[in-house]
Design a protein around this motif. Structure first.
Motif, short mmCIF file in Angstrom:
data_model
loop_
_atom_site.label_atom_id
_atom_site.label_comp_id
_atom_site.label_asym_id
_atom_site.label_seq_id
_atom_site.Cartn_x
_atom_site.Cartn_y
_atom_site.Cartn_z
N PRO A 220 -9.51 -18.29 -16.70
CA PRO A 220 -8.75 -16.78 -16.39
C PRO A 220 -9.97 -15.73 -17.00
CG PRO A 220 -7.85 -17.15 -18.81
CD PRO A 220 -8.74 -18.12 -18.16
N TRP A 221 -11.58 -16.06 -17.18
CA TRP A 221 -12.36 -14.96 -17.01
C TRP A 221 -12.48 -14.71 -15.79
CZ3 TRP A 221 -11.81 -19.93 -18.97
CH2 TRP A 221 -12.53 -20.39 -18.86
N ALA A 222 -12.98 -15.51 -14.70
CA ALA A 222 -13.64 -16.49 -13.69
C ALA A 222 -12.31 -15.97 -12.81
CB ALA A 222 -13.90 -17.63 -13.22
N ALA A 223 -11.65 -16.35 -12.85
CA ALA A 223 -9.83 -16.52 -11.63
C ALA A 223 -9.39 -15.52 -12.42
CB ALA A 223 -9.50 -17.07 -11.02
N TYR A 224 -8.98 -14.22 -12.36
CA TYR A 224 -7.74 -13.22 -12.29
C TYR A 224 -7.19 -12.39 -11.54
CZ TYR A 224 -6.00 -10.32 -16.17
OH TYR A 224 -4.74 -9.56 -16.66
N ASN A 225 -6.45 -11.49 -11.92
CA ASN A 225 -6.28 -10.03 -10.91
C ASN A 225 -5.07 -9.38 -11.94
OD1 ASN A 225 -6.56 -7.46 -10.42
ND2 ASN A 225 -7.20 -8.00 -8.18
N CYS A 226 -4.69 -8.61 -11.74
CA CYS A 226 -3.86 -7.33 -12.47
C CYS A 226 -3.57 -6.34 -11.61
CB CYS A 226 -3.64 -7.58 -14.27
SG CYS A 226 -1.74 -6.21 -14.62
N ALA A 227 -1.95 -6.54 -11.25
CA ALA A 227 -2.00 -5.01 -10.17
C ALA A 227 -0.80 -5.24 -10.97
CB ALA A 227 -1.85 -5.86 -9.10
N GLU A 228 -0.29 -3.36 -11.02
CA GLU A 228 0.40 -2.29 -11.15
C GLU A 228 0.77 -1.77 -10.24
OE1 GLU A 228 1.66 -2.43 -16.12
OE2 GLU A 228 0.08 -1.40 -15.25
N THR A 229 2.05 -1.81 -9.62
CA THR A 229 2.48 -0.85 -8.79
C THR A 229 3.65 0.39 -8.83
OG1 THR A 229 1.44 -2.06 -7.01
CG2 THR A 229 3.06 -1.68 -5.81
N LEU A 230 3.63 0.99 -8.47
CA LEU A 230 4.43 2.05 -8.97
C LEU A 230 5.63 1.66 -7.35
CD1 LEU A 230 5.72 4.39 -9.80
CD2 LEU A 230 4.55 6.19 -7.91
N VAL A 231 7.04 1.16 -7.53
CA VAL A 231 8.20 0.87 -6.85
C VAL A 231 8.67 2.39 -6.79
CG1 VAL A 231 7.27 -1.24 -6.70
CG2 VAL A 231 8.93 -0.15 -8.69
N PRO A 232 9.66 2.52 -5.30
CA PRO A 232 10.86 3.51 -5.61
C PRO A 232 11.99 2.85 -5.49
CG PRO A 232 10.15 2.92 -3.51
CD PRO A 232 9.25 2.24 -4.59
N LYS A 233 12.85 4.28 -6.55
CA LYS A 233 13.82 3.44 -7.02
C LYS A 233 15.36 2.51 -6.01
CE LYS A 233 18.27 5.77 -9.39
NZ LYS A 233 18.99 6.78 -9.73
N GLY A 234 15.42 2.23 -5.91
CA GLY A 234 15.83 1.83 -4.85
C GLY A 234 16.00 1.27 -3.48
N GLU A 235 15.05 1.00 -3.56
CA GLU A 235 14.04 0.46 -1.81
C GLU A 235 12.95 -0.96 -2.42
OE1 GLU A 235 11.42 3.47 -0.20
OE2 GLU A 235 13.06 4.85 -0.88
N TRP A 236 14.17 -1.49 -1.04
CA TRP A 236 12.91 -3.36 -1.14
C TRP A 236 11.38 -2.89 -0.79
CZ3 TRP A 236 13.95 -7.35 -3.99
CH2 TRP A 236 15.45 -7.87 -3.32
N THR A 237 10.34 -2.97 -1.91
CA THR A 237 9.68 -3.07 -1.94
C THR A 237 8.08 -3.90 -1.74
OG1 THR A 237 9.63 -0.41 -2.64
CG2 THR A 237 7.24 -0.77 -2.17
N PRO A 238 7.45 -3.84 -1.08
CA PRO A 238 6.55 -5.42 -1.04
C PRO A 238 5.30 -5.15 -1.92
CG PRO A 238 5.99 -4.54 0.91
CD PRO A 238 6.72 -3.19 0.11
N VAL A 239 4.71 -6.15 -2.91
CA VAL A 239 4.22 -5.76 -3.63
C VAL A 239 3.16 -7.19 -3.71
CG1 VAL A 239 3.68 -5.31 -6.07
CG2 VAL A 239 5.69 -4.30 -5.34
N GLU A 240 1.91 -6.54 -3.52
CA GLU A 240 0.54 -7.82 -3.60
C GLU A 240 -0.41 -7.48 -4.93
OE1 GLU A 240 -1.37 -6.62 0.48
OE2 GLU A 240 0.95 -7.29 1.46
N VAL A 241 -1.29 -8.73 -5.16
CA VAL A 241 -2.15 -8.85 -5.71
C VAL A 241 -2.84 -10.11 -4.91
CG1 VAL A 241 -0.85 -11.04 -7.58
CG2 VAL A 241 -2.63 -9.21 -8.41
N PHE A 242 -4.24 -10.04 -5.47
CA PHE A 242 -5.49 -10.37 -4.50
C PHE A 242 -6.47 -10.91 -5.68
CE2 PHE A 242 -9.77 -10.76 -3.15
CZ PHE A 242 -9.29 -11.70 -1.89
#
Length: 507
Positions: free
Chosen positions: A137-159
């Motif tokens: 995890p120290w060499a290959a790790y990413n944490c993403a927190e994405t704000l999503v709206p209420k009641g809408e399908w929203t794409p969330v990504e992490v790279f």
């Protein structure tokens, strides 16, 4: 304070791509510089097949969890399949508050990976996604927190990028207080969400690059004009001497041989025109130079030598635009006319060393520590030079010129008596960025006037000044941090407490 944000590749020939976000900064003032990331990026890449099993949660095995997925050990409640309001197909997965799911892929190749899920939330809130190799995890790790709206399908990504083969685990949802204490994100998923149509994609270059070499009628003075007037070299032309001037194209890089001193003049194709990026000059100069096309196994190169045969070197040219030089009888190579605003030694003792010519008044040349690679941020913020060399015993130095804020790094000199070197350029609009931070940024997150041009591990370098005489409580130092993909906290060195992480991508 000043901050520089950039993306520095692990090796020459890194890909670039397109994606937007904003950076938020808090707590300090000065200048910020952004430069292109250390772990790879997605540009001119094509996605392969989805690596996840049951990505749409349509398959069931009669158990409590959908096929291929697992409930994380710290979840407060168990997710359940739902046939209401699926994004696609019949089913989606309902994840309660403070709960999450994960899927592990046992074996994946090294490369660039993008995970994406569609999220529908009962309330506006931040949802966490983690993509990592649990064994490293120290060499290959990413944490993403994405704000999503209420009641809408929203794409969330992490790279995330893997530098070697391994496994990958994708985790989606809300996490425990222990997780937040360790990883630093402040937001908790307090409302249920629906998840559907998950993807884990490996990206590869759309093209593998090509190498073309001409025996040209012009260009002997180092000036390159297109289209090339001359005969393409190839086929059975093995160890054949050029009658006129060699010109080569390797993906986005072009080059020609300057016969007066045996230097390679390097250009980059930005899509509209060629722009000279530097001159790789041998020392001693190879006067009255002769050039021969050489091939060895899967390598193709130019052997440059004097008419007397007393000095020579070989420049191997890869299809991806990497120039690798075997020194022969040359003692030093000078990369001249490079016009860099900043120089970086990436990940040296855990942080970057940043050379800012405007702050190094009275210094015409400085020797680099033996890190064996260097990244230079070019004028125009659309190009990076990347150089690596074979041995820590090779002496490497930077030359500087100009006055005041207009001072630049204009040369990179590499000793060639103990090894060779490789050089390339990474080209992309907005590949690095610099702007002053304002005093009103103190105490609050504030969006800056820059969007990352593609997903990567971006680094920010801060130039911190106290406005008076430095002291322990008012430090004057330069340091680098990766730009986070979540609003996090960190342990403060100076104040010995948890503080807001200074900048992150919001979205």
């Amino acid at each position: 304070m000043s901050n520089l944000i950039s993306n520095s590749p692990r090796h020459p020939g890194i890909e670039s791509g397109a994606m937007s976000s904003r950076t938020c900064i808090t707590g300090w003032f000065g200048t910020m510089v952004l430069s292109i990331a250390f772990w790879g990026a997605v540009a001119e890449l094509s996605a392969q097949a989805n690596l996840l099993k049951n990505p749409g949660f349509e398959e069931t095995s009669g158990g409590e969890t959908p096929t291929g997925w697992a409930i994380t050990s710290d979840s407060l409640e168990k997710p359940a399949l739902s046939e209401n309001s699926a994004h696609a197909g019949r089913r989606c997965l309902a994840i309660p508050a403070h709960s999450s799911i994960e899927q592990h892929v046992d074996h994946v190749k090294s490369g660039r990976y993008l995970a994406r899920c569609w999220i529908k939330s009962e309330a506006e809130q931040r949802v966490t996604m983690i993509l990592s190799d649990p064994a490293r995890p120290w060499a290959a790790y990413n944490c993403a927190e994405t704000l999503v709206p209420k009641g809408e399908w929203t794409p969330v990504e992490v790279f995330c990028t893997l530098d070697k083969e391994g496994g990958l685990t994708l985790t989606v949802g809300g996490f425990s207080q222990e997780f937040h204490a360790y990883h630093g994100p402040e937001s908790e998923m307090r409302s249920p969400i629906l998840v559907d149509d998950c993807e884990l994609l490996r990206y590869e270059p759309k093209t593998t690059g090509a190498l073309t070499i001409w025996d040209s009628k012009s260009g002997s003075d180092g000036t390159l004009n297109l289209p090339v007037e001359g005969q393409p070299m190839g086929g059975d032309n093995v160890a054949s001497e050029f009658a006129q001037t060699p010109v080569f194209q390797a993906r986005h890089l072009w080059g020609t041989l300057r016969k007066s001193d045996g230097a390679l003049v390097i250009y980059a194709d930005n899509g509209a025109s060629l722009k000279q990026r530097g001159v790789i000059a041998p020392s001693p100069a190879v006067t009255a130079s002769r050039c021969t096309l050489v091939r060895e196994a899967d390598r193709t190169g130019l052997r440059v030598g004097s008419s007397k045969g007393d000095v020579s070197y070989t420049a191997w040219i890869s299809r991806l635009g990497i120039i690798t030089i075997e020194h022969g009888s040359i003692t030093q190579f000078d990369v001249r006319d490079i016009r860099m605003n900043y120089g970086l030694l990436p990940s040296f003792v855990g942080a970057d060393i940043c050379y800012a010519p405007a702050k190094m008044r009275g210094v015409s040349r400085t020797t680099l520590p033996s890190t064996q690679w260097f990244v230079g941020l070019m004028e125009g913020q659309d190009s990076m030079l990347v150089a690596v060399w074979d041995s820590p015993n090779q002496v490497v130095s930077l030359g500087m010129s100009g006055e005041g804020e207009k001072r630049i790094i204009n040369s990179l000199s590499i000793d060639a008596t103990k090894g060779g070197l490789s050089i390339s350029y990474v080209e992309h609009p907005g590949i690095w960025h610099r702007e002053p931070l304002k005093e009103d940024y103190l105490g609050d997150y504030t969006a800056i006037g820059w969007s990352r041009p593609f997903p990567a591990r971006w680094m920010g370098h801060f130039f911190v000044t106290p406005g008076g005489k430095p002291s322990f409580h008012s430090p004057n130092n330069n340091y680098s941090f990766p730009v986070a993909c979540a609003k996090t906290r960190m342990w403060g060195v100076w104040f010995e407490d948890w503080n807001h992480y200074p900048f992150y991508f919001d979205g």
